[in-house]
Design a protein around this motif. Structure first.
Motif, PDB file in Angstrom:
ATOM      1  N   LEU A 193       0.823  -1.293   0.227  1.00 18.69           N
ATOM      2  CA  LEU A 193      -0.081  -0.178  -0.035  1.00 18.69           C
ATOM      3  C   LEU A 193       0.831   1.212  -0.102  1.00 18.69           C
ATOM      4  O   LEU A 193       0.458   2.275  -0.567  1.00 18.69           O
ATOM      5  N   PHE A 194       1.928   1.160   0.759  1.00 15.99           N
ATOM      6  CA  PHE A 194       2.575   2.539   1.036  1.00 15.99           C
ATOM      7  C   PHE A 194       4.286   2.487   0.294  1.00 15.99           C
ATOM      8  O   PHE A 194       4.940   3.442   0.729  1.00 15.99           O
ATOM      9  N   GLY A 195       4.430   1.280  -0.156  1.00 14.10           N
ATOM     10  CA  GLY A 195       5.869   1.256  -0.834  1.00 14.10           C
ATOM     11  C   GLY A 195       7.060   0.773   0.135  1.00 14.10           C
ATOM     12  O   GLY A 195       6.779   1.038   1.385  1.00 14.10           O
ATOM     13  N   ASP A 196       7.974   0.177  -0.271  1.00 23.48           N
ATOM     14  CA  ASP A 196       9.140  -0.013   0.568  1.00 23.48           C
ATOM     15  C   ASP A 196      10.422   0.130  -0.347  1.00 23.48           C
ATOM     16  O   ASP A 196      10.957  -0.903  -1.012  1.00 23.48           O
ATOM     17  N   LEU A 197      10.816   1.420  -0.792  1.00 22.60           N
ATOM     18  CA  LEU A 197      11.767   1.664  -1.724  1.00 22.60           C
ATOM     19  C   LEU A 197      13.103   0.868  -1.391  1.00 22.60           C
ATOM     20  O   LEU A 197      13.901   0.546  -2.273  1.00 22.60           O
ATOM     21  N   LEU A 198      13.554   0.956  -0.099  1.00 20.82           N
ATOM     22  CA  LEU A 198      14.964   0.209   0.205  1.00 20.82           C
ATOM     23  C   LEU A 198      14.860  -1.264  -0.149  1.00 20.82           C
ATOM     24  O   LEU A 198      16.188  -1.829  -0.195  1.00 20.82           O
ATOM     25  N   ALA A 199      13.595  -1.805  -0.129  1.00 20.26           N
ATOM     26  CA  ALA A 199      13.748  -3.336  -0.648  1.00 20.26           C
ATOM     27  C   ALA A 199      13.595  -3.665  -1.921  1.00 20.26           C
ATOM     28  O   ALA A 199      13.330  -4.601  -2.479  1.00 20.26           O
ATOM     29  N   VAL A 200      13.660  -2.562  -2.921  1.00 20.46           N
ATOM     30  CA  VAL A 200      13.570  -2.834  -4.358  1.00 20.46           C
ATOM     31  C   VAL A 200      14.777  -3.694  -5.004  1.00 20.46           C
ATOM     32  O   VAL A 200      15.662  -3.666  -4.509  1.00 20.46           O
ATOM     33  N   GLY A 201      14.339  -4.394  -5.950  1.00 26.29           N
ATOM     34  CA  GLY A 201      15.391  -5.336  -6.633  1.00 26.29           C
ATOM     35  C   GLY A 201      15.341  -5.205  -8.059  1.00 26.29           C
ATOM     36  O   GLY A 201      14.669  -4.213  -8.550  1.00 26.29           O
ATOM     37  N   SER A 202      16.226  -5.883  -8.742  1.00 30.67           N
ATOM     38  CA  SER A 202      16.136  -5.722 -10.167  1.00 30.67           C
ATOM     39  C   SER A 202      14.938  -6.036 -10.979  1.00 30.67           C
ATOM     40  O   SER A 202      14.755  -5.350 -11.972  1.00 30.67           O
ATOM     41  N   SER A 203      14.135  -7.004 -10.262  1.00 33.07           N
ATOM     42  CA  SER A 203      12.809  -7.166 -10.953  1.00 33.07           C
ATOM     43  C   SER A 203      11.815  -6.075 -11.191  1.00 33.07           C
ATOM     44  O   SER A 203      11.112  -6.018 -12.005  1.00 33.07           O
ATOM     45  N   ASP A 204      12.026  -5.305  -9.908  1.00 35.10           N
ATOM     46  CA  ASP A 204      11.148  -4.055  -9.877  1.00 35.10           C
ATOM     47  C   ASP A 204      11.381  -3.090 -11.083  1.00 35.10           C
ATOM     48  O   ASP A 204      10.800  -2.496 -11.661  1.00 35.10           O
ATOM     49  N   LEU A 205      12.794  -3.036 -11.052  1.00 33.51           N
ATOM     50  CA  LEU A 205      13.393  -2.105 -12.101  1.00 33.51           C
ATOM     51  C   LEU A 205      12.901  -2.586 -13.522  1.00 33.51           C
ATOM     52  O   LEU A 205      12.652  -1.894 -14.511  1.00 33.51           O
ATOM     53  N   LEU A 206      12.971  -3.954 -13.730  1.00 41.84           N
ATOM     54  CA  LEU A 206      12.661  -4.689 -15.032  1.00 41.84           C
ATOM     55  C   LEU A 206      11.137  -4.052 -15.264  1.00 41.84           C
ATOM     56  O   LEU A 206      10.642  -3.900 -16.579  1.00 41.84           O
ATOM     57  N   ARG A 207      10.239  -4.378 -14.274  1.00 41.09           N
ATOM     58  CA  ARG A 207       8.677  -3.853 -14.467  1.00 41.09           C
ATOM     59  C   ARG A 207       8.664  -2.548 -14.793  1.00 41.09           C
ATOM     60  O   ARG A 207       7.785  -2.357 -15.573  1.00 41.09           O
ATOM     61  N   THR A 208       9.459  -1.610 -14.301  1.00 44.23           N
ATOM     62  CA  THR A 208       9.244  -0.362 -14.614  1.00 44.23           C
ATOM     63  C   THR A 208       9.802  -0.092 -15.974  1.00 44.23           C
ATOM     64  O   THR A 208       9.017   0.784 -16.610  1.00 44.23           O
ATOM     65  N   LEU A 209      10.503  -0.635 -16.541  1.00 43.21           N
ATOM     66  CA  LEU A 209      10.947  -0.453 -17.931  1.00 43.21           C
ATOM     67  C   LEU A 209      10.082  -1.038 -18.726  1.00 43.21           C
ATOM     68  O   LEU A 209       9.709  -0.396 -19.810  1.00 43.21           O
ATOM     69  N   ILE A 210       9.360  -2.097 -18.613  1.00 32.42           N
ATOM     70  CA  ILE A 210       8.249  -2.679 -19.509  1.00 32.42           C
ATOM     71  C   ILE A 210       7.147  -1.545 -19.392  1.00 32.42           C
ATOM     72  O   ILE A 210       6.826  -1.271 -20.180  1.00 32.42           O
ATOM     73  N   ALA A 211       6.792  -0.976 -18.307  1.00 32.25           N
ATOM     74  CA  ALA A 211       5.861  -0.084 -18.301  1.00 32.25           C
ATOM     75  C   ALA A 211       6.152   1.153 -18.848  1.00 32.25           C
ATOM     76  O   ALA A 211       5.552   1.669 -19.845  1.00 32.25           O
ATOM     77  N   ALA A 212       7.481   1.561 -19.049  1.00 33.83           N
ATOM     78  CA  ALA A 212       8.013   2.976 -19.591  1.00 33.83           C
ATOM     79  C   ALA A 212       7.822   2.570 -21.068  1.00 33.83           C
ATOM     80  O   ALA A 212       7.310   3.446 -21.880  1.00 33.83           O
ATOM     81  N   ALA A 213       8.220   1.435 -21.534  1.00 33.64           N
ATOM     82  CA  ALA A 213       8.204   0.979 -23.052  1.00 33.64           C
ATOM     83  C   ALA A 213       6.508   0.991 -23.399  1.00 33.64           C
ATOM     84  O   ALA A 213       6.196   1.386 -24.382  1.00 33.64           O
ATOM     85  N   SER A 214       5.627   0.553 -22.702  1.00 27.91           N
ATOM     86  CA  SER A 214       4.472   0.370 -23.021  1.00 27.91           C
ATOM     87  C   SER A 214       3.720   2.070 -23.179  1.00 27.91           C
ATOM     88  O   SER A 214       2.985   2.055 -23.855  1.00 27.91           O
ATOM     89  N   LEU A 215       4.154   2.619 -22.156  1.00 25.22           N
ATOM     90  CA  LEU A 215       3.643   4.283 -22.364  1.00 25.22           C
ATOM     91  C   LEU A 215       4.311   4.807 -23.659  1.00 25.22           C
ATOM     92  O   LEU A 215       3.432   5.506 -24.293  1.00 25.22           O
ATOM     93  N   LEU A 216       5.586   4.653 -23.894  1.00 21.77           N
ATOM     94  CA  LEU A 216       6.247   5.130 -24.928  1.00 21.77           C
ATOM     95  C   LEU A 216       5.421   4.831 -26.302  1.00 21.77           C
ATOM     96  O   LEU A 216       5.219   5.442 -27.122  1.00 21.77           O
ATOM     97  N   LEU A 217       5.016   3.430 -26.463  1.00 23.37           N
ATOM     98  CA  LEU A 217       4.417   2.775 -27.529  1.00 23.37           C
ATOM     99  C   LEU A 217       3.263   3.483 -27.683  1.00 23.37           C
ATOM    100  O   LEU A 217       2.789   3.903 -28.805  1.00 23.37           O
TER     101      LEU A 217
END
Lengths: 254, 256
Positions: B113-137
């Motif tokens: 619900l409120f995030g846990d930025l310090l616990a992010v991993g590379s899979s979270d980063l990958l998801r963000t890249l996929i989301a960015a690509a879909s927005l760009l498309l």
């Protein structure tokens, strides 16, 4: 964008084979009926719009003016009856009939320039429409304001922007939904002059309004609507019908 | 790589991506729906976890499903859209919370619900890249259609633009963005990053493109500064970024 083009813009020229082109641009409605939430909003409305005519569509609020315009453009489907442009049903040729929406339907605060807004008139066409946009802007007298945001314009200028956008469509039939509402009298005069010029150039215009005073005299023809067509004729002919309708006559305010 | 690098990168990317998407949502008047989507990801997340699938996949599907359900229920005559959307929001959120004990999941609800930025991993980063690509498309393929739909929705329908398809695509992109931002700011606080950076300057820029660019820059600055401040004060970054978003609105309110 401010420089003048040497010749008359191409999109304003009448087709050479005038009679053929005009036949194809007749907009006909036959026995249109429309029911909304179980209520009959339009009852057997028939009409034909011919090129080169400026027609007013008057009626009180809720008389079905807007509904009729949307039916004529194919945006709504009638519960009975049909709409034709020339020999084709309207759904096959919707881009050839332009509908200029009521100003309340537009988000005037959207981040967009006048130029870009007018260019949207050919949203599905490939690029290289710059000349057409400039010509349309020039036609409505807005070339100097091309780079402004929509919310930096006056009401009348905003309406002319919408009209310029409609002129960008490959349409010879223009349906205008209350273009004169909520703009000041000088701007209204200017808009009416512009509509007159377009009619003289071969467009057919149907203009809805709930103003049926003196302003009606600029139109060639007036349709009076109250769910069905009450009158159809020249302004002089229709005025008799309008005054006879005492409840509607009360609304007249010039 | 220092330990703070990945969280900072994530904060910056979410700070860029959310406001860019939010600019579309604000100008298309889809914010209420996007708030619904952000809450409606929860049931799908829970089900995907129970099935051993990628939780993001379930979250995206259930977010879009929530939007479709709301749209369906709105069609009855005379119903208030806002009331329907908020009811569906609460319904999906409630369902998601119920599913956690029912499916016996070990899920940190607070982090969702409120995030846990310090616990992010590379899979979270990958998801963000996929989301960015879909927005760009979406933006590259449908820029002018989106502009038309935003400034004049009736007119867009009248000239035959695929209004429903565009809105569905936007809902889908929103769900992707929400799920990817979940790790950083959580599904509740993501709405702040979708809205606040969009507002300063939206009334001055002259194109949607410029509005997106500007809000992204503001969002990145906000998100990065929020993250740094959180480290400095030893506070959770997500809520701090949420508060910073509120702070962003205050200076402009006196001028206009």
């Amino acid at each position: 964008m401010g420089e003048t083009t040497p010749k008359r813009p191409a999109l304003m020229q009448l087709p050479a084979a005038r009679s053929v082109a005009l036949e194809a641009d007749h907009l006909r409605a036959q026995d249109l009926c429309f029911a909304y939430e179980g209520k009959q909003a339009l009852d057997h409305v028939s009409l034909t719009l011919v090129p080169g005519s400026l027609t007013a569509l008057v009626g009180a609020n809720g008389a079905g003016k807007s509904t009729l315009l949307h039916l004529l453009q194919g945006q709504l489907m009638p519960t009975a009856g049909s709409v034709w442009l020339g020999e084709q049903p309207i759904l096959r040729c919707r881009p050839r009939v332009a509908l200029m929406p009521q100003r309340g339907r537009i988000d005037w605060g959207f981040p967009i320039t006048v130029w870009e807004m007018v260019a949207l008139g050919q949203v599905q066409a490939p690029r290289s429409i710059c000349c057409d946009v400039d010509a349309a802007l020039q036609r409505v007298g807005l070339e100097a304001l091309a780079g402004r945001r929509l919310d930096a314009l006056s009401g009348g200028q905003q309406q002319r922007t919408l009209l310029a956008r409609a002129l960008m469509q490959p349409a010879r039939v223009l349906l205008l939904d209350e273009p004169c509402a909520a703009i000041d009298p000088p701007a209204r005069q200017q808009l009416l002059r512009l509509m007159r010029q377009l009619a003289d150039a071969g467009y057919s215009l149907l203009v809805s309004s709930h103003d049926w005073g003196e302003a009606l005299d600029v139109y060639d023809r007036v349709l009076v609507l109250d769910r069905r067509l009450l009158a159809d004729g020249t302004p002089a002919q229709v005025r008799g019908a309008l005054t006879a309708l005492t409840d509607m006559g009360n609304h007249a305010c010039g | 790589m220092p330990w703070w690098f990945l969280p900072l990168l994530m904060a910056l990317m979410v700070g860029l991506l959310c406001p860019a998407t939010g600019t579309l949502l604000v100008t298309q008047r889809r914010l209420l729906q996007s708030n619904l989507i952000s809450h409606a990801v929860l049931p799908g997340l829970a089900v995907a976890l129970a099935l051993g699938l990628d939780p993001a996949l379930g979250g995206v599907l259930s977010g879009v499903l929530g939007a479709l359900v709301a749209e369906r229920l709105q069609r009855r005559d005379g119903r208030s859209h806002e009331a329907v959307i908020n009811t569906v929001l609460a319904g999906f959120l409630g369902l998601g919370v119920l599913l956690i004990p029912l499916l016996n999941l070990r899920l940190d609800l607070e982090a969702v619900l409120f995030g846990d930025l310090l616990a992010v991993g590379s899979s979270d980063l990958l998801r963000t890249l996929i989301a960015a690509a879909s927005l760009l498309l979406l933006v590259v393929c449908s820029y002018r259609s989106l502009v038309y739909l935003g400034v004049d929705p009736d007119g867009a329908a009248a000239v035959g633009l695929p209004v429903r398809g565009l809105r569905l695509a936007l809902a889908f992109v929103t769900a992707l963005v929400v799920v990817s931002a979940m790790a950083a700011v959580g599904v509740v606080l993501v709405i702040a990053l979708l809205c606040a950076p969009v507002l300063p300057g939206l009334h001055r820029v002259t194109s949607l493109r410029a509005a997106m660019l500007r809000s992204s820059l503001v969002g990145m600055a906000l998100s990065g500064a929020g993250f740094a401040l959180a480290l400095l004060l030893n506070l959770p970054p997500g809520p701090l970024i949420g508060v910073a978003c509120l702070g962003l609105l205050l200076p402009g309110s006196r001028i206009r």
